[in-house]
Write a protein that holds these residues in place. Structure first.
Motif, mmCIF file in Angstrom:
data_model
loop_
_atom_site.group_PDB
_atom_site.id
_atom_site.type_symbol
_atom_site.label_atom_id
_atom_site.label_comp_id
_atom_site.label_asym_id
_atom_site.label_seq_id
_atom_site.Cartn_x
_atom_site.Cartn_y
_atom_site.Cartn_z
ATOM 1 N N GLN A 108 -36.616 -7.680 -39.487
ATOM 2 C CA GLN A 108 -35.127 -7.594 -39.913
ATOM 3 C C GLN A 108 -34.754 -6.378 -39.349
ATOM 4 O O GLN A 108 -33.289 -6.370 -38.943
ATOM 5 C CB GLN A 108 -34.862 -7.801 -41.286
ATOM 6 C CG GLN A 108 -35.267 -9.133 -41.868
ATOM 7 C CD GLN A 108 -35.606 -9.171 -43.392
ATOM 8 O OE1 GLN A 108 -36.043 -8.287 -44.039
ATOM 9 N NE2 GLN A 108 -35.417 -10.332 -44.015
ATOM 10 N N ARG A 155 -35.747 -2.558 -45.456
ATOM 11 C CA ARG A 155 -35.353 -3.743 -46.011
ATOM 12 C C ARG A 155 -33.961 -3.779 -46.233
ATOM 13 O O ARG A 155 -33.503 -4.956 -46.454
ATOM 14 C CB ARG A 155 -36.127 -4.012 -47.355
ATOM 15 C CG ARG A 155 -37.374 -4.282 -47.066
ATOM 16 C CD ARG A 155 -38.301 -4.466 -48.400
ATOM 17 N NE ARG A 155 -39.525 -4.597 -48.197
ATOM 18 C CZ ARG A 155 -40.644 -4.900 -48.920
ATOM 19 N NH1 ARG A 155 -40.165 -5.106 -50.265
ATOM 20 N NH2 ARG A 155 -41.836 -5.307 -48.625
ATOM 21 N N ARG A 156 -33.227 -2.711 -46.433
ATOM 22 C CA ARG A 156 -31.651 -2.758 -46.483
ATOM 23 C C ARG A 156 -30.903 -1.919 -45.181
ATOM 24 O O ARG A 156 -31.222 -1.244 -44.856
ATOM 25 C CB ARG A 156 -31.432 -2.339 -47.699
ATOM 26 C CG ARG A 156 -31.919 -2.958 -48.908
ATOM 27 C CD ARG A 156 -31.582 -2.478 -50.204
ATOM 28 N NE ARG A 156 -32.626 -0.953 -50.475
ATOM 29 C CZ ARG A 156 -32.131 -0.109 -51.301
ATOM 30 N NH1 ARG A 156 -31.166 -0.138 -52.064
ATOM 31 N NH2 ARG A 156 -32.855 1.018 -51.101
ATOM 32 N N THR A 204 -39.355 -3.412 -39.646
ATOM 33 C CA THR A 204 -39.521 -4.868 -39.803
ATOM 34 C C THR A 204 -38.978 -5.694 -38.790
ATOM 35 O O THR A 204 -38.042 -5.192 -38.130
ATOM 36 C CB THR A 204 -39.002 -5.254 -41.355
ATOM 37 O OG1 THR A 204 -37.558 -4.853 -41.257
ATOM 38 C CG2 THR A 204 -39.681 -4.256 -42.337
ATOM 39 N N ASP A 217 -27.705 -13.880 -42.947
ATOM 40 C CA ASP A 217 -27.874 -14.423 -41.445
ATOM 41 C C ASP A 217 -27.633 -13.652 -40.306
ATOM 42 O O ASP A 217 -26.909 -12.491 -40.455
ATOM 43 C CB ASP A 217 -27.285 -15.785 -41.722
ATOM 44 C CG ASP A 217 -25.977 -15.919 -41.535
ATOM 45 O OD1 ASP A 217 -25.177 -14.926 -41.179
ATOM 46 O OD2 ASP A 217 -25.446 -16.971 -41.847
ATOM 47 N N GLU A 232 -32.524 -9.475 -46.039
ATOM 48 C CA GLU A 232 -32.595 -11.006 -46.081
ATOM 49 C C GLU A 232 -31.721 -11.856 -46.549
ATOM 50 O O GLU A 232 -31.725 -12.928 -46.578
ATOM 51 C CB GLU A 232 -34.081 -11.031 -47.016
ATOM 52 C CG GLU A 232 -33.833 -10.339 -48.320
ATOM 53 C CD GLU A 232 -35.040 -10.155 -49.423
ATOM 54 O OE1 GLU A 232 -34.740 -10.518 -50.513
ATOM 55 O OE2 GLU A 232 -36.157 -10.224 -48.865
ATOM 56 N N GLU A 233 -30.632 -11.018 -47.030
ATOM 57 C CA GLU A 233 -29.444 -11.787 -47.574
ATOM 58 C C GLU A 233 -28.663 -11.977 -46.617
ATOM 59 O O GLU A 233 -27.544 -12.905 -46.781
ATOM 60 C CB GLU A 233 -28.685 -11.087 -48.811
ATOM 61 C CG GLU A 233 -29.601 -10.725 -49.932
ATOM 62 C CD GLU A 233 -28.804 -10.440 -51.187
ATOM 63 O OE1 GLU A 233 -27.584 -10.494 -51.053
ATOM 64 O OE2 GLU A 233 -29.439 -9.783 -52.251
#
Length: 169
Positions: free
Chosen positions: A4, A44-45, A2, A85, A82-83
């Protein structure tokens, strides 16, 4: 991976001595053979190896994260990317990297055989390379607390191996 995950990858690989690999099928990053960050399989993490104190601070700042434990001991922190910045991700990745042996100090070519006390003494004096050590006299080198006869001998041999020598007043 991703966007991220690419962000994590760019941050990790931008740190000196970082190597990329896999750990249990996850993208993983290590420094000096010790893992400091990994990306979960779903991308995602991020999982970060942090001290218990750093983990508690991360949990307070990022309540969506979770403590990682092994054998009842806190070993780190997992949080959805996503949490975070960019600044928060950078801080956490750097803390994990430092905790596993990463250093922002410029590279040193001093021989490891001189020992830690001599290395600390030289670094404390702002000397990180053999070329910089060659700017000292042998007496100046010997006067540094932590630099003993063995370190002077090893440094002398290393300097001679590069066609250098101590400064002559």
């Amino acid at each position: 991976m991703t966007d991220q995950g690419e962000r994590l990858r760019a941050l990790a690989l931008g740190l000196p001595e970082t190597e990329e690999g896999t750990h249990f099928g996850m993208a993983a990053y290590s420094v000096r053979g010790k893992g400091f960050a990994s990306l979960t399989k779903d991308g995602r993490r991020v999982q970060l190896h942090l001290s218990p104190e750093e983990t508690e601070a991360a949990l307070a700042a990022h309540p969506g994260g979770e403590r990682l434990e092994r054998a009842g001991r806190t070993i780190g922190f997992r949080v959805p990317l996503e949490e975070l910045d960019d600044a928060a991700l950078d801080r956490l990745v750097r803390a994990s990297w430092r905790g596993r042996g990463g250093s922002d100090d410029p590279p040193s070519d001093l021989p490891a055989g001189i020992g830690r006390p001599a290395t600390r003494a030289l670094h404390g004096a702002g000397l990180r390379t053999l070329a910089e050590v060659a700017g000292l006299t042998e007496a100046e080198l010997s006067a540094l607390h932590g630099v003993g006869p063995k370190a002077v001998r090893i440094l002398t041999e290393a300097l001679e191996g590069r066609g250098l020598g101590f400064h002559r007043p």
